[in-house]
Design a protein around this motif. Structure first.
Motif, PDB file in Angstrom:
ATOM      1  N   ILE A  55       0.843  -1.194   0.000  1.00 46.68           N
ATOM      2  CA  ILE A  55       0.000   0.000   0.000  1.00 46.68           C
ATOM      3  C   ILE A  55       0.883   1.251   0.000  1.00 46.68           C
ATOM      4  CG2 ILE A  55      -1.947  -1.170   1.087  1.00 46.68           C
ATOM      5  CD1 ILE A  55      -1.186   0.253   3.708  1.00 46.68           C
TER       6      ILE A  55
ATOM      7  N   TRP B  11      -8.714   2.787   4.794  1.00 50.26           N
ATOM      8  CA  TRP B  11      -9.454   1.895   3.899  1.00 50.26           C
ATOM      9  C   TRP B  11     -10.903   1.813   4.352  1.00 50.26           C
ATOM     10  CZ3 TRP B  11     -12.154  -2.762   4.386  1.00 50.26           C
ATOM     11  CH2 TRP B  11     -12.416  -3.453   3.192  1.00 50.26           C
TER      12      TRP B  11
ATOM     13  N   THR C 137     -12.027   0.975  -0.379  1.00 46.75           N
ATOM     14  CA  THR C 137     -10.842   1.208  -1.204  1.00 46.75           C
ATOM     15  C   THR C 137      -9.836   1.999  -0.354  1.00 46.75           C
ATOM     16  OG1 THR C 137     -11.741   3.273  -2.101  1.00 46.75           O
ATOM     17  CG2 THR C 137     -12.126   1.246  -3.385  1.00 46.75           C
ATOM     18  N   TRP C 138      -8.569   1.955  -0.770  1.00 45.25           N
ATOM     19  CA  TRP C 138      -7.544   2.679  -0.040  1.00 45.25           C
ATOM     20  C   TRP C 138      -7.506   4.149  -0.476  1.00 45.25           C
ATOM     21  CZ3 TRP C 138      -5.348   1.146   4.223  1.00 45.25           C
ATOM     22  CH2 TRP C 138      -5.184  -0.209   4.479  1.00 45.25           C
TER      23      TRP C 138
END
Length: 333
Positions: free
Chosen positions: A37, A71, A74-75
């Motif tokens: 991420i 999150w 979605t991030w």
């Protein structure tokens, strides 16, 4: 690691390129592989969930700035909060859509930044002088307790009482409650019920010590024995229950538990769980009578051991999750 519901686990590590790696458990299986991420983390990442399907991750980058990513399906992108911080952050949530982050500045004082569901506050100084990241815990809405090892090696304590709208013992200043003792590492605090706190730290002789709050502090620090290093991991999966995990000086995992007012296997003894571990153990409870432990071995890979009516795969074995990790598995706190 973080759990936002039964049969859900998310784990985060600092990878070999300093980016944050992530893997998830959905109750049936782990995600196929580690995904990144992003970010560039100088210290261990910290993660927390304040509600179902919500994750917040915090890191300090190589410029010593605090960064945040969340999150909710979605991030988000990384959000840079700035500042100059010299230890990894600590974070706690006392209710939905509420976060409090604690970081240590160049002056070794503690600073707080909070999210109230709408906006982030600035960084506010809480004073003190600390050697390591603090341990933050909440035993109910509008309540936070913070414990840190001071530069004089005592355990110091400060708390937020939202019903009064102020910090104790005497507001947002340098005043802290000194719990005494002589300690060399970061403490770990846990709460298994309203107005109940248990604090653990490694002190003289590398033994594990604890002190308890239940309307008032127990008279003195109690030695639980052992020859330990690192930061103890403490997990509560229900009222009156605590499980404590430490690394011995032989790099193996040791365990003791508190149930119905008694320490097992005895007050001074630990259950040996074997293994060869190079970083402190991190654990999480996703359901009553369930513990998931994560460790980093000599191969820098992440491994898991689970308690679910018995240790799985067994008391000495671990299941590899792979990866190349240069930090402990991210945890809240």
């Amino acid at each position: 690691m973080t759990s936002w519901g039964n049969n859900r686990l998310d784990i985060f590590v600092r990878g070999m390129d300093s980016s944050v790696g992530h893997r998830a458990w959905d109750g049936t299986s782990w995600s196929a592989d580690w995904d990144t991420i992003g970010g560039e983390s100088l210290y261990d990442p910290i993660s927390i969930a304040w509600g179902p399907e919500r994750l917040d991750v915090f890191i300090v980058n190589y410029q010593h700035e605090l960064l945040h990513k969340h999150w909710s399906g979605t991030w988000s992108e990384w959000e840079n909060f700035g500042g100059t911080w010299v230890e990894r952050p600590s974070v706690v949530s006392w209710g939905p859509d509420r976060l409090d982050v604690f970081v240590i500045g160049k002056d070794r004082k503690l600073y707080n930044k909070s999210w109230d569901g709408h906006v982030w506050s600035g960084f506010n100084s809480l004073g003190g002088q600390f050697l390591h990241p603090v341990s933050a815990v909440s035993w109910g809405p509008n309540r936070i307790d913070i414990f840190g090892t001071s530069t004089t090696h005592t355990i110091d304590h400060k708390w937020w009482d939202g019903t009064k709208g102020k910090w104790g013992p005497s507001g947002m200043d340098a005043s802290w409650d000194h719990l005494g003792g002589t300690f060399y590492g970061q403490p770990k605090a846990v709460s298994w019920g309203p107005n109940r706190l248990d604090v653990f730290a490694i002190g003289t002789g590398s033994a594990l010590f604890t002190r308890t709050w239940k309307t008032q502090w127990s008279g003195s620090w109690l030695s639980l024995g052992g020859t330990c290093y690192g930061v103890p991991e403490v997990i509560s999966w229900g009222p009156g229950r605590m499980d404590v995990f430490v690394l011995s000086t032989s790099h193996s995992l040791a365990h003791k538990w508190y149930a119905d007012g008694t320490w097992g296997p005895s007050e001074k003894d630990f259950e040996a769980m074997s293994g060869t571990i190079i970083r402190q153990v991190t654990g999480v409870c996703q359901a009553p009578n369930r513990i998931d432990l994560f460790v980093i071995g000599y191969d820098s890979g992440c491994s898991i051991k689970t308690w679910d009516e018995g240790w799985k795969p067994d008391v000495t074995g671990y299941t590899s999750l792979g990866g190349i990790c240069f930090s402990n598995v991210a945890s809240k706190g």
